[in-house]
Write a protein that holds these residues in place. Structure first.
Motif, PDB file in Angstrom:
ATOM      1  N   CYS A 100       0.813  -1.223  -0.288  1.00  0.00           N
ATOM      2  CA  CYS A 100      -0.034   0.018   0.092  1.00  0.00           C
ATOM      3  C   CYS A 100       0.841   1.138   0.004  1.00  0.00           C
ATOM      4  O   CYS A 100       1.851   1.334   0.467  1.00  0.00           O
ATOM      5  CB  CYS A 100      -0.853   0.048   1.015  1.00  0.00           C
ATOM      6  SG  CYS A 100      -2.283  -1.322   1.370  1.00  0.00           S
ATOM      7  N   GLY A 101       0.517   2.229  -0.676  1.00  0.00           N
ATOM      8  CA  GLY A 101       0.911   3.624  -0.600  1.00  0.00           C
ATOM      9  C   GLY A 101       0.545   4.443   0.687  1.00  0.00           C
ATOM     10  O   GLY A 101      -0.553   3.794   1.225  1.00  0.00           O
ATOM     11  N   PHE A 108       6.541   0.741  -0.535  1.00  0.00           N
ATOM     12  CA  PHE A 108       7.207   0.872  -1.858  1.00  0.00           C
ATOM     13  C   PHE A 108       8.526   1.569  -1.765  1.00  0.00           C
ATOM     14  O   PHE A 108       8.750   2.710  -1.092  1.00  0.00           O
ATOM     15  CB  PHE A 108       6.600   1.500  -2.930  1.00  0.00           C
ATOM     16  CG  PHE A 108       5.049   0.882  -3.382  1.00  0.00           C
ATOM     17  CD1 PHE A 108       5.053  -0.250  -4.091  1.00  0.00           C
ATOM     18  CD2 PHE A 108       4.008   1.461  -2.761  1.00  0.00           C
ATOM     19  CE1 PHE A 108       3.818  -0.913  -4.471  1.00  0.00           C
ATOM     20  CE2 PHE A 108       2.800   0.898  -3.172  1.00  0.00           C
ATOM     21  CZ  PHE A 108       2.957  -0.240  -3.727  1.00  0.00           C
ATOM     22  N   MET A 156       0.412   4.023  -7.889  1.00  0.00           N
ATOM     23  CA  MET A 156       0.113   3.214  -6.802  1.00  0.00           C
ATOM     24  C   MET A 156      -0.506   4.227  -5.898  1.00  0.00           C
ATOM     25  O   MET A 156      -0.395   5.394  -5.631  1.00  0.00           O
ATOM     26  CB  MET A 156       1.378   2.936  -5.711  1.00  0.00           C
ATOM     27  CG  MET A 156       2.145   1.704  -6.343  1.00  0.00           C
ATOM     28  SD  MET A 156       2.996   2.055  -7.916  1.00  0.00           S
ATOM     29  CE  MET A 156       4.259   3.269  -7.443  1.00  0.00           C
ATOM     30  N   GLN A 186      -3.830   0.739  -2.048  1.00  0.00           N
ATOM     31  CA  GLN A 186      -3.562  -0.758  -2.498  1.00  0.00           C
ATOM     32  C   GLN A 186      -3.947  -0.852  -3.951  1.00  0.00           C
ATOM     33  O   GLN A 186      -3.407  -1.834  -4.359  1.00  0.00           O
ATOM     34  CB  GLN A 186      -4.464  -1.659  -1.542  1.00  0.00           C
ATOM     35  CG  GLN A 186      -3.998  -3.030  -1.507  1.00  0.00           C
ATOM     36  CD  GLN A 186      -4.539  -4.171  -0.544  1.00  0.00           C
ATOM     37  OE1 GLN A 186      -5.333  -3.567   0.260  1.00  0.00           O
ATOM     38  NE2 GLN A 186      -4.082  -5.259  -0.489  1.00  0.00           N
ATOM     39  N   LYS A 218      -2.951  -0.505  -7.574  1.00  0.00           N
ATOM     40  CA  LYS A 218      -1.779  -0.232  -8.431  1.00  0.00           C
ATOM     41  C   LYS A 218      -2.449  -0.476 -10.075  1.00  0.00           C
ATOM     42  O   LYS A 218      -3.294  -1.271 -10.208  1.00  0.00           O
ATOM     43  CB  LYS A 218      -0.974  -1.479  -8.274  1.00  0.00           C
ATOM     44  CG  LYS A 218      -0.198  -1.466  -6.944  1.00  0.00           C
ATOM     45  CD  LYS A 218      -0.922  -2.559  -6.127  1.00  0.00           C
ATOM     46  CE  LYS A 218      -0.134  -2.760  -4.788  1.00  0.00           C
ATOM     47  NZ  LYS A 218      -0.962  -3.446  -4.027  1.00  0.00           N
TER      48      LYS A 218
END
Length: 253
Positions: free
Chosen positions: A12-13, A162, A235, A238, A240
């Motif tokens: 997740c971002g 990330f 992203m 969650q 993408k």
């Protein structure tokens, strides 16, 4: 390092932050400008609370407009600090050549002639007197602002689950202890590693016909300088997704 690691599907971002990671540009200013137009439209349509645009390195060499790409990135980053540029091995190679004109180094053997031409310099790598003359002209032609920008480029960035870098990371070494050389140069040890990492690694460096989505990494280098395809990974929480822009391929490759 976490034993379990983080899988691409679970990564997740940061809450409320939309992330855009752009692959290797290599002098394709046309594609970079088009990608930023697409991203601006996406931001305007989705109106995220916050966002970052992360360029994954290799702005120079091979393509026709290395100077223009650096002008663009410098202006963009000055205008908005949410626009981030990381170092690639070719960007390091420009600095290496400016410091010492090695006719067998990365710059001389991998597209540096096109970079020099974008600054108005016709560079020859042999014989030695021609190399030295061209090197002197190129040092005079490259603005100090460009050299300072290249020297200032960080080699990684982290947002949420990330980890962003140009080439990849050394398996078995924590993210905090990565060798700066590996971050812009590593290839097979990283690409062939099957296990999960602390974070999902978003990278370029190794061109592929299509973006690579693996359990432990995302490769967005689609060989823009020859394919005419520049790819961006997005992203958001969650979610993408991928986005690309397409231009004319380079028939020389």
């Amino acid at each position: 390092m976490s034993v379990a690691g983080i899988h691409f599907l679970d990564a997740c971002g940061p809450d409320g932050m939309r992330l855009y990671a752009i692959g290797d540009v290599h002098g394709r200013l046309d594609l970079l400008e088009a990608m930023h137009e697409r991203i601006r439209a996406d931001i305007a349509a989705r109106m995220p609370a916050d966002w970052r645009i992360i360029h994954l390195g290799d702005y120079t060499d091979r393509g026709p407009s290395s100077k223009g790409v650096l002008d663009f990135l410098i202006a963009a980053g000055t205008r908005d600090r949410r626009i981030i540029s990381l170092m690639g091995n070719h960007d390091w190679g420009v600095l290496e050549f400016l410091a010492e004109p090695n006719p067998y180094g990365l710059f001389a053997t991998n597209g540096g002639e096109e970079t020099a031409r974008s600054y108005g310099v016709e560079l020859r790598f042999s014989p030695v007197p021609a190399l030295m003359e061209g090197h002197t002209k190129l040092r005079a032609a490259v603005p100090e602002e460009h050299a300072a920008f290249l020297r200032s480029l960080p080699r990684s960035a982290t947002f949420g689950d990330f980890f962003f870098c140009h080439a990849g990371i050394r398996p078995g070494t924590s993210l905090e202890r990565q060798d700066p050389h590996d971050l812009i140069w590593i290839r097979h040890e990283f690409l062939d590693h099957p296990a999960l990492y602390e974070k999902v690694v978003v990278h370029g460096h190794t061109p592929s016909d299509e973006p690579e989505i693996m359990a432990n990494r995302i490769n967005v280098d689609t060989g823009a300088f020859y394919s005419g395809v520049l790819t961006c990974a997005i992203m958001d929480g969650q979610d993408k997704m991928l986005m690309d822009v397409r231009g004319a391929p380079d028939s020389r490759y």
